[in-house]
Design an enzyme around this catalytic site. Structure first.
Site, PDB file in Angstrom:
ATOM      1  N   ASP A 527      -6.851   8.935  -1.751  1.00 17.36           N
ATOM      2  CA  ASP A 527      -6.207   7.741  -1.213  1.00 17.36           C
ATOM      3  C   ASP A 527      -7.219   7.058  -0.282  1.00 17.36           C
ATOM      4  OD1 ASP A 527      -4.302   5.898  -0.598  1.00 17.36           O
ATOM      5  OD2 ASP A 527      -2.973   7.250   0.487  1.00 17.36           O
ATOM      6  N   ASP A 602       0.785   0.949  -2.051  1.00 17.83           N
ATOM      7  CA  ASP A 602       1.969   1.087  -1.207  1.00 17.83           C
ATOM      8  C   ASP A 602       2.945  -0.054  -1.434  1.00 17.83           C
ATOM      9  OD1 ASP A 602       0.638   3.273  -0.374  1.00 17.83           O
ATOM     10  OD2 ASP A 602      -0.061   2.402   1.509  1.00 17.83           O
TER      11      ASP A 602
END
Lengths: 928, 534
Positions: A527, A602
């Site tokens: 990430d 996200d």
């Protein structure tokens, strides 16, 4: 994972709003080079080709260009590449210092084909581009390129005169006389104006932002000064362009007149909004153009911050050079004009001339490689949450899936599993026995993913940090010290993944004896690899940070690509090169498809975010990245039960199928919403598992030939203009059409079934529908509208078990959907599901299944391969069939046996009972 | 040894009870209870009746029945289930998708007969362990249940005590109410003459004041007359009055002759007696030539308000002081600061200018009136005292009623937890459960306490409502819900918090043992038999 939660400024800007804070990210106007470039007006190109410098070798043509305003010379290189591509490279002839050229993205030096000179005069040259009567016309003044096929212009470069190449220069001290002779001499020396030409006009007025730029509280020192580049492309006859992910926008790109260009700059955008051209986590500078006649692609190989302007007009704006000895056709020809602007580097553009979508995919794959072939289990369902708190929590969730009879393959651990956000470690209290936990999962033939982010806690008691620091592997700040920024662990360093030695070291950290507590059923998630720097400009790295000799400015969009690559290589190495890796990354670039999966970052638990997941993944698929998915349920906020169910139903038919949730949201494991909703989610997940053989086969093809798994309809129906802007439905491969329900409270939807003269079968009811129609479908909460194309054969495994590994040896059911001409074909691909043996040792089964003349046969497509399977053919379901009097199975040993069958006359479905033949051998079923 | 014997005996008992031997022939995966549907070599009808198939298609690894009943021993049907006998432990049904999936699900290994998985038969071991833990549980339950009886007993007694107290209070409340009523009458009776006497006193004072005022006015008028009568001819003429511009009726800055005449009632000049009527018209405006300031109005309406303000400065002048406890220290300081500043501001009308009119204060009450006032005051004090006593009793009763009204379980067995608190210390926090009140969390190493929820309600499933407590409306979470805590109660000899966790952000889970949830134990034999079938 999410953007910066802990940072004060975010806490402040967040209070009370869920939308992205646009003020944290630059508009074109706030990005000095974009503003400068966009201020240029078309039609005034100062560039001229110096035809006398033309050189033609076996592999390329070179030609100098001169900017008549400042006499700076450029070098143009033209290549005809194998597979119907043209490469155009433009660099300064003699740059003050080398300009960055993107390494490691192309899988090889693209093989060339010879160009030949057809004609030449003082106005330009005409070259032949091999076969197909393709010609390349170089016009001298102003410089432009036209690629023609027959009498048609396919594409023009610099036709609007927006080629702009900011040459490197020495900074003129603004305090000194602007005509400062010293500097000027140097400039002239550097640029070597051709003898006899009039003295260069100084068109180099210093503008704001050329040598320093400030955004919010961040100052970007620009020691190299202005260095941006730009080029325009005109596409006559084109009304539809696609690609250039990553943007949360429609599949068909919009014109950018009056707004900002599409931006390509890898950024951790907190709570992004849908339907706008803002940059997101990844960048793939590839655009596809499509019309009913032709599909083409433009690959702009540049890793710096890039902006793409798109405009469209139907006026006959294209003005052809004097070389063109014909009159342009109707002035109403639609045309799309595209302009690329990058902050630094060179112009290196690959023009993929198609002409079909499939051709463009192959062409792009030949340049940057294909989708990594994932372990089969990675195509199954993934259960993630920020965070599963401890080993007990992991065990309880694992058991929850068994208690509710829902399959899953991977459970994920987000950042909280580490010891203080030190990656490669475990929280000693919450995860004291990681191997026990992993063994527990292994015992159920399940797997785990742990997160390993590329920001490294600056902590002298942390082994990883100490080694990176002592080896000098960190990115450096402009002052030469280790670059440090704020991220999850607090103060962090950023390893320089552009350094091959660093990558090799990083890869070695995944060895079982290095990554303590890791096991073979543990995989990796990268990430924050944009990279995310909470206190950096636009939440990322300072552009003047240094990767060796290069600034982050030059290669920013490549960082995430390298992170995923180094990690994937680590996972391969730890198994001695035997096992296929699985690595998920958030940031990506062209070529990232070779290293694993990506997701759309996200997102939020909103219906619009569910809808946008389709065009976002379709766009990625068009440019090579097939393994794409969105967080099921939405990352931020808490979904309504209906939204959660719909998201599972949609995600079950998207390539990367993972549920994920923010730390602050209530738990949402599938069984927490009452038995009815548990059943709905179970059913969606089970549909995914049953279809895994087809998914696996599609990924094999994506790996083999670069064809996208999830496809816009126009890819298979390129002449059907009705499909060109569709992005609420999609195809999986050629044969399944999916129109998930993405409207709240939907009672029905209209799906478009393409293909005149074709038929489609509802996969749930076997109802037959004609192609080329808008079909209204009433829906309930359990509906997932999916159709199988008449003429196709799809293998499924009907015995859904608790993980995909448990289904390895299970038998297949073949769904044969007959075309109106009573024909069908499909494939069956089988291998061990997790090693490279399919590639290295040709250990796989690949069979062609076809139905013709009332006989269904299985024939070997890969005679050189060898693999044995326990799987057999359990059942054959023929849709659109008529009732036979008997069905005979013939096997290669000459044996014949009668098959029992069942015929449903109302739906014309013929079910052949238990052929029982091994899936890896030749066989034929004859209907009489 | 004894365990083995027990097991043997039970096996025998069960075998005899069902009248069947373990080895009885039936298709794989079929429970004994359904054996009769699978008659060997006879056509089999799916249990849902959907179709009938030859016997050899049972467990032939192809699903023929929609209900999956033809494949109890294979994974062929998506909705089938497999029965494991699990001799030595508990029999179980597993989904047929778990047959031959390489994972040992049945402790007797029968689910993995063809997958290559090597399973160990763990039924006896599991049975033994389960019996052991059941035995331990049974003992705990037994002891816990005894404790529970005691708790119930105590709760009953406590309840009775409280009830008694309540009755007692109800009695005294009645007395107090009567007393209050009596005293109210006394008070009212004493207040009437007091009021009359006070009014009388006030009235005579007002009359007296009026006389004084009139006297003063007369004096002023005479003075004004003398002052105006410049030529001392005993008349005030238009010309003499005209110099008093303040009397200009239309305030245009000039006092015309006509206007002046109007003031003089139409006459050119007036004598002393006529001036009386003129005077009443001009006295409010009239400025004495000797004074520079205008006379203050006789009565200022603001004055009353001012007095109120001064006499009760706390009542509503600083309402922000009462805004709430959430105000932090800084705010308080600011308030203090403001207050000081306010105090520095010079009082504008706080001390009214002394004026001749008001200089004379009311004379003290006469003795008769004063004694009436004193008597009334005493009656008021007595009444207030009685009322306070009544309120106290009311409060006590309310608290008691609240406690009595609490749902402490079917037999009030949870009553002993009331106004108690239980703590659990973890590596980071001290968790504190005060049943029927609140749950909180305090960092071990400094930091303030966080409210994890206030008593909400019993929240167990229908069949055991009293096994779960729910505390909600705790402190809010950043971008999240208010904190809440679910407390799971299990039977134990001791009352103790055994664990806490936060399965979801800001949703806490607490495990709490108490004898109060212990169920009446079945005899150990029953317990064991209930869990051990063949």
């Amino acid at each position: 994972m999410m953007g910066p939660l802990l940072v004060l400024w975010l806490a402040v800007c967040l209070s009370g709003t869920w939308a992205v804070d646009r003020g944290n990210f630059k508009t074109c106007d706030q990005s000095a080079f974009c503003k400068r470039q966009r201020a240029l007006k078309p039609g005034q190109s100062p560039y001229r080709a110096l035809l006398e410098t033309l050189e033609l070798t076996n592999t390329k043509l070179t030609l100098q260009l001169i900017n008549d305003n400042n006499k700076v010379r450029l070098l143009l290189e033209l290549y005809r590449l194998q597979g119907n591509m043209t490469r155009v490279k433009i660099n300064e002839l003699k740059p003050l210092k080398p300009r960055f050229e993107v390494p490691d993205v192309l899988i090889n030096d693209p093989p060339t084909e010879p160009l030949s000179l057809l004609s030449q005069d003082e106005n330009g040259v005409v070259l032949s581009l091999g076969a197909d009567s393709q010609r390349l016309i170089v016009s001298a003044k102003p410089f432009r390129l036209d690629i023609m096929e027959g009498r048609e212009v396919l594409l023009s470069l610099n036709s609007r005169g927006l080629l702009a190449f900011e040459h490197l220069r020495i900074r003129k001290d603004t305090k000194v006389d602007p005509e400062g002779t010293e500097n000027k001499e140097e400039n002239e020396a550097a640029n070597e104006p051709a003898e006899g030409e009039e003295k260069a006009k100084e068109d180099e007025k210093v503008e704001d932002g050329m040598w320093e730029e400030t955004f919010k509280s961040h100052t970007d020192s620009k020691p190299n000064g202005p260095s941006s580049i730009s080029l325009d492309f005109s596409l006559p006859g084109v009304e539809n362009v696609y690609g250039i992910p990553e943007h949360a926008d429609s599949l068909k790109l919009k014109t950018t007149d009056g707004g900002d260009p599409y931006r390509l700059f890898n950024l951790d955008v907190f709570q992004y909004e849908v339907f706008n051209p803002m940059a997101l986590y990844g960048a793939i500078p590839v655009m596809l153009s499509h019309s009913a006649q032709r599909t083409m692609g433009i690959f702009w190989l540049n890793a710096a911050e890039t902006w793409v302007d798109i405009s469209s007009n139907t006026a006959g704006k294209t003005v052809f050079g004097q070389m063109l000895d014909y009159v342009q056709g109707s002035s109403e020809t639609p045309q799309t004009d595209v302009r690329w602007i990058s902050e630094s580097g060179i112009i290196d553009v690959f023009i993929m001339l198609g002409p079909t979508p499939t051709d463009v995919f192959s062409q792009y794959a030949s340049l940057t490689g294909t989708q990594a072939f994932p372990p089969l289990s990675a195509l199954a369902y993934h259960q993630c949450r920020w965070n599963y708190n401890d080993q007990e929590d992991v065990a309880a969730v694992d058991q929850g899936f068994d208690d509710h009879d829902i399959p899953y393959d991977f459970i994920w651990l987000d950042i909280e599993h580490t010891d203080g956000k030190r990656y490669f470690t475990w929280d000693p209290h919450k995860f004291p026995q990681p191997k026990d936990m992993l063994q527990g999962l292994l015992d159920k033939r399940r797997k785990m993913v742990t997160i390993v982010d590329p920001h490294i806690k600056v902590d002298s008691s942390y082994k990883i940090h100490n080694e990176i620091r002592s080896k000098g592997f960190y990115v450096k700040s402009k002052d030469g010290g280790d670059y440090e920024g704020w991220c999850w662990p607090g103060n962090s360093g950023y390893p320089d993944f552009t350094n091959p030695e660093m990558r090799a070291w990083w890869a070695s950290m995944f060895a079982y004896d290095q990554y303590e507590g890791s096991m073979e059923n543990m995989y990796t998630w990268n990430d924050m690899n944009e990279p995310s720097v909470f206190n950096g400009p636009e939440v990322t790295m300072h552009k003047d940070a240094l990767h060796g000799n290069w600034e982050n400015r030059d290669l920013h969009n490549l960082y995430g690509f390298y992170v995923q690559r180094a990690t994937a290589e680590g996972l391969i190495e730890r198994s001695g090169g035997v096992e296929r890796p699985f690595v998920l990354a958030r940031a990506f670039f062209a070529g990232s498809q070779r290293y694993g999966a990506v997701w759309t970052g996200d997102n939020a638990a909103e219906w619009d975010h569910l809808k946008i997941s389709i065009p976002m993944c379709l766009s990625l698929g068009l440019v090579g990245v097939s393994f794409c998915g969105a967080d099921v349920g939405g990352f931020f906020k808490s979904p309504s039960t209906e939204l959660l169910v719909r998201w599972y139903q949609t995600g079950a038919y998207q390539p990367f199928f993972r549920a994920h949730a923010h730390l602050d949201t209530p738990r949402r494991e599938p069984w927490l919403f009452g038995p009815e909703n548990t059943a709905l989610i179970r059913e969606a997940v089970r549909q995914r598992y049953a279809l895994l053989p087809y998914w696996y086969q599609l990924f094999y093809h994506a790996h083999h030939s670069g064809q996208p798994v999830m496809r816009p309809l126009w890819v298979e129906y390129p002449q059907d203009t009705a499909t060109f802007s569709m992005d609420d439905q999609f195809l999986l491969g050629r044969d399944l059409l999916v129109h998930p329900v993405t409207e709240e409270g939907a009672r029905g939807l209209t799906a478009y079934l393409p293909g005149k003269g074709e038929v489609w079968f509802d996969v749930h009811t076997f109802q037959k529908h004609n192609g080329a129609q808008n079909l209204y479908i009433p829906v309930t909460i359990s509906s997932i509208p999916v159709f199988q194309r008449g003429g196709s054969i799809i293998p499924r495994k009907a015995r859904v078990r608790r993980s995909s590994s448990c289904m390895e040896h299970d038998p297949y059911t073949l769904f044969v959907a007959l075309s109106p001409k009573r024909f069908a074909q499909g494939e069956l691909y089988i291998d061990d599901g997790h090693t490279f043996n399919f590639d290295k040792h040709k250990q796989f089964i690949h069979r062609r299944l076809f139905f013709a003349n009332n006989a269904l046969s299985s024939r070997n497509l890969a005679p050189g391969s060898q693999f044995t399977t326990f799987s057999w053919i359990e059942k054959i379901v023929i849709l659109g069939a008529s009732k036979p009097s008997k069905a005979t199975l013939k096997t290669p040993d000459g044996k014949e046996s009668l098959l029992e069958f069942d015929f449903d006359a109302s739906m014309s479905v013929l079910t052949l009972r238990k052929p029982g033949v091994n899936a890896g051998v030749d066989w034929t079923v004859v209907l009489q | 040894m004894s365990c083995a014997l027990l097991l043997l005996l039970m096996s025998l008992a069960l075998a005899m009870g069902t009248g069947a031997a373990v080895e009885i022939q039936r298709p794989r995966g079929v429970p004994l209870s359904k054996r009769q549907f699978y008659e060997e070599n006879k056509p089999f009808t799916c249990l849902d009746g959907s179709s009938t198939i030859p016997f050899d298609r049972i467990n032939d690894d192809y699903c023929d029945c929609r209900d999956g009943s033809d494949e109890p021993g294979t994974a062929a049907c998506p909705n089938g289930s497999f029965h494991c006998t699990n001799a030595g432990f508990r029999p179980a049904f597993i989904p047929s998708s778990r047959i031959n999936d390489g994972i040992c699900d049945c402790c007797d290994t029968t689910d993995e007969y063809n997958s290559g998985a090597t399973c160990q038969n763990t039924c006896r071991e599991m049975g033994r362990k389960e019996r052991e833990s059941l035995q331990i549980m049974a003992e705990i339950t037994k002891e816990g249940f005894m404790l529970k009886q005691q708790l119930i007993h105590e709760a009953k007694r406590g309840q009775e005590d409280k009830q008694g107290k309540l009755t007692e209070l109800q009695g005294s409340k009645k007395g107090l109410e009567e007393k209050v009523e009596a005293l109210r009458t006394v008070k009212e009776t004493a207040e009437d003459p007091e009021k009359e006497a006070k009014e009388r006193h006030l009235k005579s004072w007002e009359e007296q004041k009026e006389l004084i005022r009139m006297e003063k006015d007369k004096t002023r008028m005479a003075e004004a007359f003398l002052e105006l009568d410049d030529d001392a001819d005993g008349y005030v003429s238009v010309a003499e009055l005209q110099s008093h511009l303040e009397l200009d009726p239309d305030s245009d800055g000039s006092l015309t002759e006509t206007e002046t005449q109007g003031l003089l009632g139409g006459a050119d000049k007036v004598d002393t007696s006529t001036f009386e009527t003129v005077w009443s018209g001009i006295k409010d405006k009239y400025l004495s030539e000797g004074l520079s300031d205008p006379p203050a109005p006789v009565e200022t309406p603001q004055e009353e308000e001012t007095r109120d303000f001064v006499s009760d400065p706390d009542s509503d002048h600083y309402p922000e002081d009462y805004a709430g406890e959430e105000e932090d220290v800084e705010d308080d300081e600011e308030d203090d600061h403001e207050e000081e500043e306010e105090e520095k501001v010079p009082p504008t009308v706080q001390t009214p200018e002394k004026r001749a009119d008001d200089e004379v204060s009311m004379p003290p009450y006469d003795t008769e009136t004063q004694s009436l006032i004193d008597a009334a005051q005493k009656a008021r004090d007595d009444f207030d005292e009685a009322e306070r006593a009544l309120r106290e009793v009311d409060d006590q009763m309310k608290n008691l009623e609240k406690e009595i009204g609490f749902d402490f379980g079917p037999s009030a067995e949870f009553a002993y937890l009331y106004s108690q608190c239980y703590e659990l210390s973890t590596s980071e926090y001290i968790y504190r459960l005060c049943p029927f009140n609140r749950v909180s969390q305090k960092p071990k190493f400094g930091g303030s306490e966080t409210n994890l929820g206030l008593w909400g309600q019993w929240a167990g499933p229908e069949d055991s409502l009293y096994s779960v407590m729910k505390y909600d409306h705790g402190q809010g979470c950043w971008q999240g819900p208010n904190r809440s805590t679910t407390v799971k109660l299990t039977c134990g000899k001791e009352t103790v918090v055994t664990s806490t966790s936060e399965p979801s952000r800001c949703e806490y889970l607490m495990e709490f043992t108490t004898p109060a949830v212990c169920q009446e134990p079945a005899s150990l034999d029953e317990v064991l038999q209930g869990h051990t079938e063949l």
